[in-house]
Design an enzyme around this catalytic site. Structure first.
Site, mmCIF file in Angstrom:
data_model
loop_
_atom_site.group_PDB
_atom_site.id
_atom_site.type_symbol
_atom_site.label_atom_id
_atom_site.label_comp_id
_atom_site.label_asym_id
_atom_site.label_seq_id
_atom_site.Cartn_x
_atom_site.Cartn_y
_atom_site.Cartn_z
ATOM 1 N N VAL A 16 49.248 40.615 41.231
ATOM 2 C CA VAL A 16 48.212 39.774 41.236
ATOM 3 C C VAL A 16 48.960 38.365 41.731
ATOM 4 O O VAL A 16 48.767 37.900 42.911
ATOM 5 C CB VAL A 16 48.035 39.323 39.879
ATOM 6 C CG1 VAL A 16 47.105 37.706 40.066
ATOM 7 C CG2 VAL A 16 47.195 40.324 39.236
ATOM 8 N N LYS A 200 35.813 36.541 32.488
ATOM 9 C CA LYS A 200 36.852 37.600 32.998
ATOM 10 C C LYS A 200 36.824 38.788 32.300
ATOM 11 O O LYS A 200 36.391 39.985 33.017
ATOM 12 C CB LYS A 200 38.202 37.118 33.110
ATOM 13 C CG LYS A 200 39.243 38.224 33.268
ATOM 14 C CD LYS A 200 39.342 38.873 34.653
ATOM 15 C CE LYS A 200 40.222 39.915 34.969
ATOM 16 N NZ LYS A 200 40.033 40.584 36.208
ATOM 17 N N PHE A 245 29.444 50.412 41.275
ATOM 18 C CA PHE A 245 30.018 50.909 40.059
ATOM 19 C C PHE A 245 28.892 51.810 39.048
ATOM 20 O O PHE A 245 29.102 51.865 37.959
ATOM 21 C CB PHE A 245 30.600 49.884 39.022
ATOM 22 C CG PHE A 245 32.021 49.801 39.580
ATOM 23 C CD1 PHE A 245 31.855 48.789 40.636
ATOM 24 C CD2 PHE A 245 33.110 49.441 38.798
ATOM 25 C CE1 PHE A 245 33.275 48.589 41.360
ATOM 26 C CE2 PHE A 245 34.287 49.114 39.297
ATOM 27 C CZ PHE A 245 34.346 48.709 40.610
ATOM 28 N N GLY A 253 40.305 54.246 34.723
ATOM 29 C CA GLY A 253 41.478 54.034 34.080
ATOM 30 C C GLY A 253 42.016 52.689 34.981
ATOM 31 O O GLY A 253 41.386 51.884 35.008
ATOM 32 N N CYS A 256 43.550 47.603 34.271
ATOM 33 C CA CYS A 256 42.609 46.311 33.883
ATOM 34 C C CYS A 256 41.682 46.773 32.633
ATOM 35 O O CYS A 256 41.352 46.225 31.695
ATOM 36 C CB CYS A 256 41.984 45.610 35.006
ATOM 37 S SG CYS A 256 43.351 44.793 35.864
ATOM 38 N N LYS A 259 42.676 47.880 29.219
ATOM 39 C CA LYS A 259 43.285 46.736 28.637
ATOM 40 C C LYS A 259 42.242 45.815 28.201
ATOM 41 O O LYS A 259 42.043 45.297 27.031
ATOM 42 C CB LYS A 259 44.277 46.236 29.461
ATOM 43 C CG LYS A 259 44.778 45.078 29.084
ATOM 44 C CD LYS A 259 46.169 44.563 29.756
ATOM 45 C CE LYS A 259 45.644 44.140 31.083
ATOM 46 N NZ LYS A 259 45.550 42.629 31.215
ATOM 47 N N LYS A 316 43.102 55.512 40.856
ATOM 48 C CA LYS A 316 41.918 55.564 42.060
ATOM 49 C C LYS A 316 42.669 55.659 43.344
ATOM 50 O O LYS A 316 44.153 55.417 43.497
ATOM 51 C CB LYS A 316 41.129 54.398 41.982
ATOM 52 C CG LYS A 316 42.032 53.023 42.249
ATOM 53 C CD LYS A 316 41.046 51.822 42.071
ATOM 54 C CE LYS A 316 41.382 50.704 42.867
ATOM 55 N NZ LYS A 316 40.369 49.623 43.183
HETATM 56 C C1 UDX Z 1 39.268 46.364 38.336
HETATM 57 C C2 UDX Z 1 38.022 45.439 38.673
HETATM 58 O O1 UDX Z 1 37.318 46.081 39.572
HETATM 59 C C3 UDX Z 1 38.589 43.915 39.106
HETATM 60 O O2 UDX Z 1 37.710 43.133 39.485
HETATM 61 C C4 UDX Z 1 39.500 43.324 38.291
HETATM 62 O O3 UDX Z 1 40.082 42.283 38.794
HETATM 63 C C5 UDX Z 1 40.685 44.370 37.960
HETATM 64 O O4 UDX Z 1 40.154 45.490 37.310
HETATM 65 P P1 UDX Z 1 40.767 47.885 39.429
HETATM 66 O O5 UDX Z 1 41.414 48.190 38.110
HETATM 67 O O6 UDX Z 1 41.829 47.704 40.623
HETATM 68 O O7 UDX Z 1 39.814 46.478 39.398
HETATM 69 O O8 UDX Z 1 39.982 49.230 39.937
HETATM 70 P P2 UDX Z 1 38.477 49.629 39.886
HETATM 71 O O9 UDX Z 1 38.007 49.610 41.660
HETATM 72 O O10 UDX Z 1 37.604 48.544 39.664
HETATM 73 O O11 UDX Z 1 38.424 51.014 39.343
HETATM 74 C C6 UDX Z 1 38.434 50.972 38.137
HETATM 75 C C7 UDX Z 1 38.323 52.513 37.563
HETATM 76 O O12 UDX Z 1 37.142 52.652 37.393
HETATM 77 C C8 UDX Z 1 39.033 53.391 38.388
HETATM 78 O O13 UDX Z 1 39.548 54.366 37.580
HETATM 79 C C9 UDX Z 1 37.816 54.123 39.175
HETATM 80 O O14 UDX Z 1 37.986 55.382 39.483
HETATM 81 C C10 UDX Z 1 36.790 53.992 38.080
HETATM 82 N N1 UDX Z 1 35.266 53.834 38.554
HETATM 83 C C11 UDX Z 1 35.045 52.953 39.557
HETATM 84 C C12 UDX Z 1 34.354 54.990 38.407
HETATM 85 O O15 UDX Z 1 34.604 55.966 37.504
HETATM 86 N N2 UDX Z 1 33.058 54.489 38.941
HETATM 87 C C13 UDX Z 1 32.684 53.607 39.731
HETATM 88 O O16 UDX Z 1 31.533 53.565 39.999
HETATM 89 C C14 UDX Z 1 33.783 52.816 39.994
#
Ligand code: UDX
Length: 436
Positions: A16, A200, A245, A253, A256, A259, A316
């Site tokens: 960050v 948040k 989403f 996973g 963020c 946690k 991811k």
């Molecule tokens: C997330 C939030 O999106 C972001 O706004 C915040 O600031 C930090 O946390 P990030 O952890 O980078 O971001 O990943 P994100 O793209 O949100 O995916 C999180 C997890 O959800 C991944 O494991 C992804 O595979 C899963 N996911 C996401 C799904 O299983 N299905 C979806 O439709 C979207």
């Protein structure tokens, strides 16, 4: 001569902090970024970025003239008034957020009204209030970040919204923070500190809830013969729901969602309120990582001695981050069932090797598929969709794929001779090659 932009201070140059520092520099601000790790400061001063984040290293190098990396807090305090705190707040064993690094930074800050502490680290609601009690003269603004790994630079530069939380007496400080983000053109929401902190946590918890919901829908789809992809599409056309989403898979996973969901649940629990919904969101997510085992047993019977190839390990695509990755639980479950696990990830293999113990690491997807009884797509890296699945099928003991992200084309896999099983999708069996 364009007006000199205000210097931006950043404390904690992790993912960050570095994105924040590099992006403000790219917007023309002089930046002083302070981290306690001398090796990291030296590497960053050379332009070496250890994090796998698209565009970030170029941005740091392109703005080398504007960013000063230092371990020296005095240099930072003398050079910058606006101080973004971006230190880690990892979960403790109790699931609460560990605020020790935040408190250490606050201790280092002078008791003066000259500096503005801008909290970007994810902290439980109430943290700002307690810091203001400790340092009443310090101006405090809560400005949570919503960046996603893999698209962080783009997310920073094109924010959906910027939340600026400040309480009575800190209006001028909030104005200064708002002015920093104005050039980005995203919506700016001015609010109070506690609400900003909750926005948040609640945003991440809601996105995680959406994912657990669509994963449960997927599990029902399998029982009634529906296709979760179609269901999500139909749901998402209602703008009250939205398509984002709603991708079913083998669980969320990362650093963020897990946690923040548990931190919010604990925050509620500490006030005596039992947040039932989040308890279910967490449980559904843990079970979803394990459902792949049942799918493999359905096709292979006992997994004892079976060779299972995991395609993708990072939580991811477009990141090498293994934190709370579904692959960690899945590989342990498979080994628990007596399977031999081989794995490949385009960028996370090194980090994963330390975490995955006796899992064999392959150097390519094809190598991982050699003599495999089945493949499981764990992370939706583009290269897996572009794989020559016919050639892959010939190298495998049995052309069977469980697509944990509904990322592959079932028709393409079927015409390559594969049995294809997705999440909440009907099983696709091999189609005889078209008569030549
Ligand atoms: C997330 C939030 O999106 C972001 O706004 C915040 O600031 C930090 O946390 P990030 O952890 O980078 O971001 O990943 P994100 O793209 O949100 O995916 C999180 C997890 O959800 C991944 O494991 C992804 O595979 C899963 N996911 C996401 C799904 O299983 N299905 C979806 O439709 C979207």
């Amino acid at each position: 001569m364009s007006e000199q932009k205000e210097t931006v201070g950043v404390i904690g140059v992790g993912w960050v902090g570095l994105v924040t520092a590099a992006c403000f520099a790219d917007l023309g601000h002089p930046v002083i970024a302070r981290d306690i790790l001398p090796d990291k400061v030296e590497a960053l001063s050379r332009g070496d970025v250890a994090i796998h984040e698209p565009e970030l290293e170029d941005l740091v190098r392109r703005n080398a003239g504007r960013i000063t990396f230092t371990t020296d807090m005095t240099e930072l305090l003398e050079g910058a008034r606006l101080l973004f705190v971006c230190v880690d707040t990892p979960p403790t064993y109790s699931g609460d957020a560990d605020l020790s690094r935040v408190r250490a930074v606050v201790q280092e800050l002078p008791e003066d009204s000259e500096h503005v502490l801008i909290m970007k680290s994810t902290v439980p609601a109430g943290t700002g209030e307690s810091i203001r009690r400790d340092k009443p003269d310090l101006s405090y603004v809560s400005c949570p970040e919503f960046l996603k790994e893999g698209t962080a630079v783009a997310d920073f530069m094109h924010p959906d919204r910027v939340v600026v939380g400040a309480d009575a007496g800190d209006e001028a400080a909030a104005d200064a923070v708002e002015a920093l983000y104005q050039p980005l053109g995203g919506q700016i929401l001015r609010t109070d500190v506690a609400s900003a902190e909750m926005i948040k946590l609640a945003s991440n918890a809601f996105l995680a809830t959406k994912i657990s919901f669509i994963n449960e829908i997927a599990n029902v789809c399998e029982e009634v013969g529906a296709d979760v992809g179609q269901v999500a599409k139909g749901m998402g056309l209602d703008e009250r729901i939205g398509t984002a989403f709603l991708r079913a898979g083998i669980g969320y996973g990362g650093s963020c969602f897990p946690k923040d969901v548990s931190a919010l649940k604990m925050l509620a629990g500490n006030t005596g309120y039992h947040f039932q919904l989040l308890t279910a969101v967490i449980e559904v997510n843990e079970l979803q990582k394990r459902r792949v085992v049942g799918k493999l047993e359905k096709h292979l019977g006992s997994l004892i001695g079976k060779r299972i190839a995991l395609l993708g390990l990072a939580f991811k695509p477009d990141t090498d981050d293994m934190r709370e990755a579904s692959s960690l639980v899945l590989s342990a479950r498979l080994q628990g069932e007596g399977a031999e696990v081989v794995a490949y990830d385009p960028v996370a293999s090194d980090r994963a090797a330390d975490l995955l113990g006796s899992v064999e690491m392959a150097t390519s997807a094809m190598e991982a598929l050699d003599a495999a009884d089945a493949a499981v797509l764990v992370t939706e890296w583009k290269e897996f969709a572009e794989l020559d699945w016919s050639a892959a099928g010939e190298r495998m003991t049995r052309p069977l794929v469980v697509d944990g992200r509904n990322f592959l084309d079932p028709e393409k896999l079927a015409s390559a001779g594969f049995v294809y099983e997705g999440i909440g999708r009907t099983v696709n069996t091999p189609k005889p090659a078209a008569a030549s």
